[in-house]
Design a protein around this motif. Structure first.
Motif, PDB file in Angstrom:
ATOM      1  N   TRP A  79      -2.871  10.387  -1.143  1.00 43.25           N
ATOM      2  CA  TRP A  79      -3.183   9.341  -0.179  1.00 43.25           C
ATOM      3  C   TRP A  79      -4.466   8.632  -0.595  1.00 43.25           C
ATOM      4  N   HIS A  80      -4.576   7.383  -0.213  1.00 43.63           N
ATOM      5  CA  HIS A  80      -5.839   6.676  -0.434  1.00 43.63           C
ATOM      6  C   HIS A  80      -6.949   7.376   0.342  1.00 43.63           C
ATOM      7  N   ASP A  81      -8.098   7.535  -0.278  1.00 42.69           N
ATOM      8  CA  ASP A  81      -9.247   8.107   0.425  1.00 42.69           C
ATOM      9  C   ASP A  81      -9.710   7.132   1.514  1.00 42.69           C
ATOM     10  N   CYS A  93      -0.173   5.410  -0.086  1.00 40.63           N
ATOM     11  CA  CYS A  93      -0.224   6.173  -1.339  1.00 40.63           C
ATOM     12  C   CYS A  93       0.312   5.307  -2.476  1.00 40.63           C
ATOM     13  N   VAL A 104      -3.567   2.990   5.466  1.00 40.23           N
ATOM     14  CA  VAL A 104      -3.773   4.094   4.532  1.00 40.23           C
ATOM     15  C   VAL A 104      -2.411   4.407   3.926  1.00 40.23           C
ATOM     16  N   MET A 120      -4.662  -0.644  -2.442  1.00 36.17           N
ATOM     17  CA  MET A 120      -5.411  -0.089  -1.321  1.00 36.17           C
ATOM     18  C   MET A 120      -5.919  -1.224  -0.439  1.00 36.17           C
ATOM     19  N   TYR A 157      -3.037   5.590  -8.506  1.00 33.53           N
ATOM     20  CA  TYR A 157      -1.615   5.433  -8.219  1.00 33.53           C
ATOM     21  C   TYR A 157      -0.781   6.219  -9.232  1.00 33.53           C
ATOM     22  N   THR A 160     -10.563  12.862   1.536  1.00 30.63           N
ATOM     23  CA  THR A 160     -10.462  12.622   0.103  1.00 30.63           C
ATOM     24  C   THR A 160      -9.507  13.636  -0.520  1.00 30.63           C
ATOM     25  N   ASN A 198      -4.989   0.427  -6.856  1.00 32.02           N
ATOM     26  CA  ASN A 198      -5.273   1.844  -6.644  1.00 32.02           C
ATOM     27  C   ASN A 198      -5.404   2.534  -8.003  1.00 32.02           C
ATOM     28  N   CYS A 206       0.805  -1.226   0.000  1.00 25.68           N
ATOM     29  CA  CYS A 206       0.000   0.000   0.000  1.00 25.68           C
ATOM     30  C   CYS A 206       0.834   1.270   0.000  1.00 25.68           C
TER      31      CYS A 206
END
Length: 619
Positions: A162-164, A270, A268, A274, A292, A175, A289, A120
């Motif tokens: 970043w991942h939401d 980036c 979490v 995910m 990405y 988000t 992702n 992740c």
């Protein structure tokens, strides 16, 4: 292995390897990238002096040198190895033998947690798969290095997000949060915080003085002294989501970070995958992702899902592979030799891959125990273990006998050092010289009124240990030593190691060719709970060599120092070094672009034609 960040660079830390490679003596996680140490620096030994990547003058950085993406041969690390014809979709289902305690790799010394987080996350740079002596840009657009190797200036790429996620405690939705320099500083500050339970990782950053933020996309990493590994550590840095772990007013609280059980059940990042969900004791699911940053550079994985099924029994895992419920499995030597003549292997449904692993297995003697305080006794114990018989009968000759902590292909390994032979007569003489004799005729040696009796921990999920330990018990008994075997679950095993409440253990470490032995062998680490130096090894001469090795950049001098260090370990025998295993991988024939590099088999390169793709059951 693509984009696996700091975890992949130094996944040495420590972490006590959950029995890596499926057949390693602690096979608690049936995966090739296990690592107690969190060091996965699988490099070829470099001749001459350390070589930095191609450099150009660093504008605005007096006396420095810079690295640009153009000189690295790719705008993003390893993009040239991704197949432009790859079709997205499909899955890769793997297996682990035990569940993990939580998903926070900093406080969880478990190789599975490190591997999950690596999927992740991303890092500033990554080593070239084919030429691992070269670093290539990943999250960093470029970097510069001062001539004294004390200051690294980093320029980040823009548009990395970043991942939401929705905070599981506050319910707040996050988000479109961009990664900035502050997230790298936050990571370093968390690791260096003495209240955070990440002692193994902290050892690698002990000489990292500070991170200075210039703006959102530029920062400097300052080191307090020259350190050979500073380039690797700096470029291996990953960001940490402050908006997840410091979602409250006031200063950061390290103890709160340790005990944040709800947030520590999620990841979490980036990076390319995910975190979807964790079904305790069943499975962990990750999804590709779609945002990405590597996608725009042609360096993103094609597989839609990566799933880890938690399957404790090795035979059950193998049957799941045969039935197609697993797509990849690291086999035991016994399975490789005796089970791969079955139909799925004959018709190409499953394919086999074999290569020498950058790892070794060992028996560790707790040096705090008076039984093991004398080096003569430890050498005798090694000489009472018939490694050649174990190699043939347990490992089917699919291992090499280890002589020390470095890869047998590394220039750091001293070729003059030969394994201590199986020699019961010489071993008995050493024991007698150390004062151990059978005074009362009961068949067990004693000294100062104490019997030579101890307990060896055995991993409950390791079939190799279950076959090997009785063999060791028998040869020790013939010399008057009573070895009891205690079969324990992996969670208990790890706890005993962290608390140092064991007498002898059997484990494995990754074995980087370009090493920093500090965390595993330096005396300063011996008394720390959860340390990689769980056996309590202390040696002033070894300490001096380790410290000099850390500040030496000349390769010839480094090799000389490393070989001196190997000779000390050979004479002291704090470990009985057992074997360097081969990675024995069985994998579905559906996958394309499967390649073996010096660092292993990067799963990020795999793809499956659309008409051969399979769904994840239950999704």
């Amino acid at each position: 292995m693509n984009n696996h960040g700091y975890l992949k660079f130094i996944l040495t830390v420590l972490v006590l390897v959950i029995a890596f490679f499926g057949y390693m003596l602690v096979t608690a996680v049936d995966r090739v990238r296990e690592s107690n140490l969190r060091i996965l620096e699988k490099l070829e030994a470099l001749p001459g002096r350390i070589q930095f990547p191609a450099v150009v003058p660093a504008g605005g950085f007096p006396g420095g040198v810079a690295v640009s993406p153009a000189e690295q041969g790719s705008p993003v690390a390893n993009a040239v190895f991704f197949d432009p014809q790859a079709e997205t979709g499909g899955r890769l289902i793997l297996a682990t033998a035990a569940d993990t305690a939580n998903m926070n790799y900093l406080i969880n010394n478990d190789a599975a947690a490190a591997e999950f987080s690596a999927l992740c996350n991303s890092s500033l740079a990554e080593r070239n798969y084919e030429k691992p002596e070269e670093f290539q840009p990943l999250m960093a657009e470029s970097w510069s290095v001062s001539e004294d190797h004390l200051v690294y200036r980093i320029k980040l790429r823009k548009g990395i997000y970043w991942h939401d996620f929705t905070d599981p405690v506050t319910g707040k939705k996050h988000t479109d949060v961009e990664v900035t320099a502050a997230d790298f500083k936050f990571y370093v500050d968390v690791v260096k915080n003495p209240d955070v339970n990440c002692e193994p990782m902290r050892g690698y950053l002990q000489d990292l003085k500070e991170v200075k933020i210039i703006n959102d996309y530029e920062f400097e990493v300052h080191w307090s002294r020259p350190y050979y590994g500073s380039l690797m550590v700096t470029l291996g840095l990953s960001p940490m989501p402050r908006h997840l772990y410091h979602a409250y007013d006031g200063p950061f609280d390290g103890r709160r970070f340790n005990d944040d059980h709800v947030r520590n059940r999620m990841i979490v990042g980036c990076g390319p995958y995910m975190f979807v969900r964790w079904d305790k004791d069943r499975r962990v699911i990750f999804r590709r992702n779609p945002r990405y940053f590597g996608i725009r550079y042609g360096a993103a994985p094609a597989l839609e899902y990566i799933v880890y099924e938690i399957i404790k029994h090795p035979n059950t895992r193998f049957q799941a592979l045969l039935s197609g419920d697993l797509d990849r499995l690291d086999l035991t030597p016994e399975q490789w030799v005796q089970r791969t003549d079955e139909k799925p292997f004959r018709d190409g449904t499953l394919k086999r891959y074999k290569y020498l692993a950058f790892s070794y297995t060992y028996i560790g003697w707790n040096l705090r125990n008076p039984l093991f305080a004398d080096a003569k006794v430890r050498r005798a114990l090694t000489m009472l273990i018939d490694r050649e018989k174990i190699r043939k009968d347990v490992y089917f000759d699919l291992v090499e006998t280890a002589t020390g902590p470095f890869s047998p292909t590394s220039s750091y390994t001293d070729p003059e050092i030969k394994p201590w032979p199986y020699d019961p007569s010489a071993a008995k003489k050493l024991l007698a010289e150390a004062g151990w004799r059978d005074e009362d005729g009961d068949g067990i040696l004693e000294k100062d009124g104490r019997k030579f009796s101890f307990t060896m921990l055995q991993a409950a999920t390791s079939p190799t240990q279950q076959r090997m330990m009785p063999m060791i018990k028998e040869t020790l008994a013939a010399a008057g030593i009573d070895m009891k075997i205690q079969n324990v679950e992996w969670s208990v095993y790890v706890q005993r190691l962290e608390e140092q409440t064991f007498e002898a253990c059997c484990l494995g470490w990754t074995s980087p060719i370009d090493p920093d032995p500090y965390q595993v062998w330096h005396s300063s680490q011996a008394g720390i709970r959860g340390s990689s130096n769980h056996i309590g090894f202390r040696n002033a001469e070894a300490d001096a060599i380790i410290e000099e090795l850390r500040r030496t950049f000349d390769m010839e001098k480094r090799i000389e120092l490393a070989r001196r260090f190997c000779r000390i370990l050979h004479e002291e025998q704090p470990y009985t070094f057992l074997f360097v295993p081969y990675s024995l991988v069985a994998q579905s024939g559906r996958y394309r672009n499967v390649r073996v590099f010096p660092t292993g088999m990067p799963e990020s390169l795999f793809w499956v034609p659309r008409n051969e793709q399979r769904p994840v059951p239950g999704l």
